[in-house]
Write a protein that holds these residues in place. Structure first.
Motif, PDB file in Angstrom:
ATOM      1  N   GLY A 163       0.716  -1.191   0.113  1.00 51.40           N
ATOM      2  CA  GLY A 163       0.019   0.100   0.057  1.00 51.40           C
ATOM      3  C   GLY A 163       0.886   1.199  -0.071  1.00 51.40           C
ATOM      4  N   PHE A 164       0.408   2.261  -0.749  1.00 49.78           N
ATOM      5  CA  PHE A 164       1.087   3.502  -0.740  1.00 49.78           C
ATOM      6  C   PHE A 164       0.264   4.392  -1.232  1.00 49.78           C
ATOM      7  CE2 PHE A 164       2.403   0.904  -4.343  1.00 49.78           C
ATOM      8  CZ  PHE A 164       1.887   1.698  -5.589  1.00 49.78           C
ATOM      9  N   SER A 165       0.236   5.795  -1.116  1.00 47.20           N
ATOM     10  CA  SER A 165      -0.505   6.915  -1.362  1.00 47.20           C
ATOM     11  C   SER A 165       0.120   7.934  -2.198  1.00 47.20           C
ATOM     12  CB  SER A 165      -1.296   7.517  -0.226  1.00 47.20           C
ATOM     13  OG  SER A 165      -0.458   8.136   0.632  1.00 47.20           O
ATOM     14  N   ASP A 166       1.329   7.941  -2.063  1.00 47.65           N
ATOM     15  CA  ASP A 166       2.093   8.870  -2.663  1.00 47.65           C
ATOM     16  C   ASP A 166       3.377   8.697  -3.369  1.00 47.65           C
ATOM     17  OD1 ASP A 166       2.442  12.115  -3.213  1.00 47.65           O
ATOM     18  OD2 ASP A 166       4.300  11.764  -2.263  1.00 47.65           O
ATOM     19  N   VAL A 167       3.568   8.962  -4.804  1.00 47.35           N
ATOM     20  CA  VAL A 167       4.673   8.519  -5.643  1.00 47.35           C
ATOM     21  C   VAL A 167       5.404   9.741  -6.087  1.00 47.35           C
ATOM     22  CG1 VAL A 167       5.355   6.897  -7.343  1.00 47.35           C
ATOM     23  CG2 VAL A 167       3.741   6.138  -5.926  1.00 47.35           C
ATOM     24  N   VAL A 243      12.825   6.862  -8.200  1.00 50.17           N
ATOM     25  CA  VAL A 243      11.330   7.066  -7.501  1.00 50.17           C
ATOM     26  C   VAL A 243      11.195   6.809  -6.085  1.00 50.17           C
ATOM     27  CG1 VAL A 243       9.179   5.525  -7.380  1.00 50.17           C
ATOM     28  CG2 VAL A 243      10.747   5.220  -9.494  1.00 50.17           C
ATOM     29  N   TRP A 244      10.345   7.713  -5.689  1.00 49.01           N
ATOM     30  CA  TRP A 244      10.104   7.641  -4.097  1.00 49.01           C
ATOM     31  C   TRP A 244       8.571   7.342  -3.817  1.00 49.01           C
ATOM     32  CZ3 TRP A 244      12.924  11.046  -7.186  1.00 49.01           C
ATOM     33  CH2 TRP A 244      14.018  11.758  -6.594  1.00 49.01           C
ATOM     34  N   ALA A 245       8.524   6.366  -2.983  1.00 50.68           N
ATOM     35  CA  ALA A 245       7.023   5.936  -2.403  1.00 50.68           C
ATOM     36  C   ALA A 245       7.194   6.063  -1.231  1.00 50.68           C
ATOM     37  CB  ALA A 245       6.842   4.702  -3.366  1.00 50.68           C
ATOM     38  N   ASP A 246       5.668   6.138  -0.510  1.00 47.87           N
ATOM     39  CA  ASP A 246       5.403   6.140   0.866  1.00 47.87           C
ATOM     40  C   ASP A 246       5.306   4.795   1.297  1.00 47.87           C
ATOM     41  OD1 ASP A 246       3.195   6.274  -0.306  1.00 47.87           O
ATOM     42  OD2 ASP A 246       2.229   7.815   1.067  1.00 47.87           O
ATOM     43  N   VAL A 247       6.040   3.978   1.129  1.00 48.13           N
ATOM     44  CA  VAL A 247       5.763   2.733   1.692  1.00 48.13           C
ATOM     45  C   VAL A 247       6.701   2.582   2.896  1.00 48.13           C
ATOM     46  CG1 VAL A 247       6.605  -0.028   1.297  1.00 48.13           C
ATOM     47  CG2 VAL A 247       5.746   1.534  -0.834  1.00 48.13           C
ATOM     48  N   LYS A 248       6.043   2.152   3.981  1.00 52.04           N
ATOM     49  CA  LYS A 248       6.489   2.173   5.408  1.00 52.04           C
ATOM     50  C   LYS A 248       7.427   0.812   5.886  1.00 52.04           C
ATOM     51  CE  LYS A 248       4.509   6.097   5.712  1.00 52.04           C
ATOM     52  NZ  LYS A 248       5.415   7.254   5.461  1.00 52.04           N
ATOM     53  N   LEU A 308      10.614   5.693   1.087  1.00 53.04           N
ATOM     54  CA  LEU A 308      11.426   4.549   0.232  1.00 53.04           C
ATOM     55  C   LEU A 308      11.846   5.080  -1.036  1.00 53.04           C
ATOM     56  CD1 LEU A 308      11.907   1.044   0.383  1.00 53.04           C
ATOM     57  CD2 LEU A 308       9.859   1.191  -1.128  1.00 53.04           C
ATOM     58  N   ARG A 309      13.185   4.891  -1.367  1.00 50.55           N
ATOM     59  CA  ARG A 309      13.573   5.420  -2.607  1.00 50.55           C
ATOM     60  C   ARG A 309      14.333   4.007  -3.367  1.00 50.55           C
ATOM     61  NH1 ARG A 309      17.757   9.250   0.200  1.00 50.55           N
ATOM     62  NH2 ARG A 309      17.626   7.239   1.681  1.00 50.55           N
TER      63      ARG A 309
END
Length: 338
Positions: A163-167, A243-248, A308-309
């Protein structure tokens, strides 16, 4: 064997189509179209072959046809490498004439009843072919995404489980993406051009359709946001992106997701052994070293870090264009839509 044709066979993407189809095990390349000045001449006499592989002699004597439904008599499927400004009308006429269209053009990508497909990501979206036929179209149109969108979405696919909301994505795109005559040497040599027309919008909208959910006669967009910044760099082939994604999730868990990724579709002729490949080296992927993995169909990922990058890269005219359309056609054939 299915008789197929290529629309716009003399351009950069058109030549890739010809190369990939010349010896295809399922498709017989019967028809090639180009401009009116080329119609009626042999393909070998009108094409200025620019690819880094030998000219396929077995198609050299095909007589070039005009780019009209009438010029495509006897083919079941066409691959469109036409410019977007003319592709929309021509592709629609082909579909109404009962011909299947696998298009690399952007004209129809965001239309609700036309599937925008990456074979390994959203094969179920081919269900929109039935919607087109229910609306009275004897043929169909299936599109593949923009080249940079393909690399991004392929890399995001293993992360969907977290799950992620911002890329956010910053691209470094090869000059071949602009076509043979796209960028003058004095404009790109010793330079980076921080603008590619409409590219950012395509990445920001197409990604949501591809990773969305088929809902009857349309696709509900995926519930995340993409922010893109696209740049042209002096590389011949191979689009690279940070790429940057808000994966925790922890990095090691995400790395395992990349390594263990198994696409829902396997064993199609153009599909590589690894549709997505994680590279451990700190300085990879690189276009010159990695773009031809899987015969140009593998998307490589590396430099995974907290945040996450990561970095993703793939061959833009093969994986990102002609190869994506051919792979979609193989999926369509395997699902008995032809």
């Amino acid at each position: 064997m299915i008789d197929v044709g290529v629309l716009g066979a003399t351009g950069a993407v058109g030549q890739r189509f010809v190369q990939l189809l010349a010896e295809h095990p399922w498709f017989h390349l019967k028809t090639l179209t180009a401009s009116e000045r080329s119609a009626g001449k042999r393909y070998r006499d009108v094409v200025n072959w620019r690819l880094d592989c030998p000219f396929p002699e077995n198609v050299g004597d095909i007589t070039v046809s005009p780019t009209t439904p009438e010029g495509l008599s006897g083919v079941d499927l066409v691959f469109s490498a036409l410019p977007a400004e003319i592709a929309g009308e021509v592709e629609t006429k082909c579909a109404k004439a009962g011909i299947g269209v696998c298009s690399n053009a952007s004209s129809h990508r965001m239309e609700p009843h036309i599937p925008l497909v990456i074979t390994e990501v959203n094969p179920d979206h081919l269900g929109l072919i039935d919607v087109q036929r229910d609306k009275g179209t004897d043929g169909f149109i299936v599109t593949n995404p923009n080249c940079s969108t393909i690399m991004l979405v392929m890399s995001l696919s293993p992360l969907a489980r977290f799950g992620f909301s911002d890329v956010k994505v910053a691209t470094m795109q090869a000059i071949s993406g602009a076509g043979f005559q796209g960028i003058p040497a004095m404009g790109i040599f010793d330079n980076v051009v921080p603008y590619i027309g409409a590219e950012e919008q395509k990445m920001e909208t197409e990604s949501l359709k591809i990773m969305g959910t088929l809902d009857g006669d349309h696709v509900r967009p995926a519930p995340f946001r993409v922010s893109a910044s696209c740049n042209r760099v002096p590389v011949i082939d191979g689009h690279t992106m940070a790429v940057w994604a808000d994966v925790k999730e922890p990095v090691e868990k995400v790395k395992s997701a990349f390594r263990d990724y198994v696409p829902p579709i396997k064993d199609l002729p153009t599909q590589p052994d690894h549709s997505l490949l994680y590279l451990d080296e700190n300085d990879r992927p690189q276009p010159r070293l990695d773009r031809m993995r899987g015969n140009g169909m593998t998307v490589s990922v590396g430099r995974l870090r907290e945040g996450l990058r990561y970095v993703a890269m793939g061959h833009n005219t093969i994986r990102g264009a002609a190869g994506a359309s051919v792979l979609n056609a193989e999926l369509i054939y395997s699902k008995k839509y032809l």
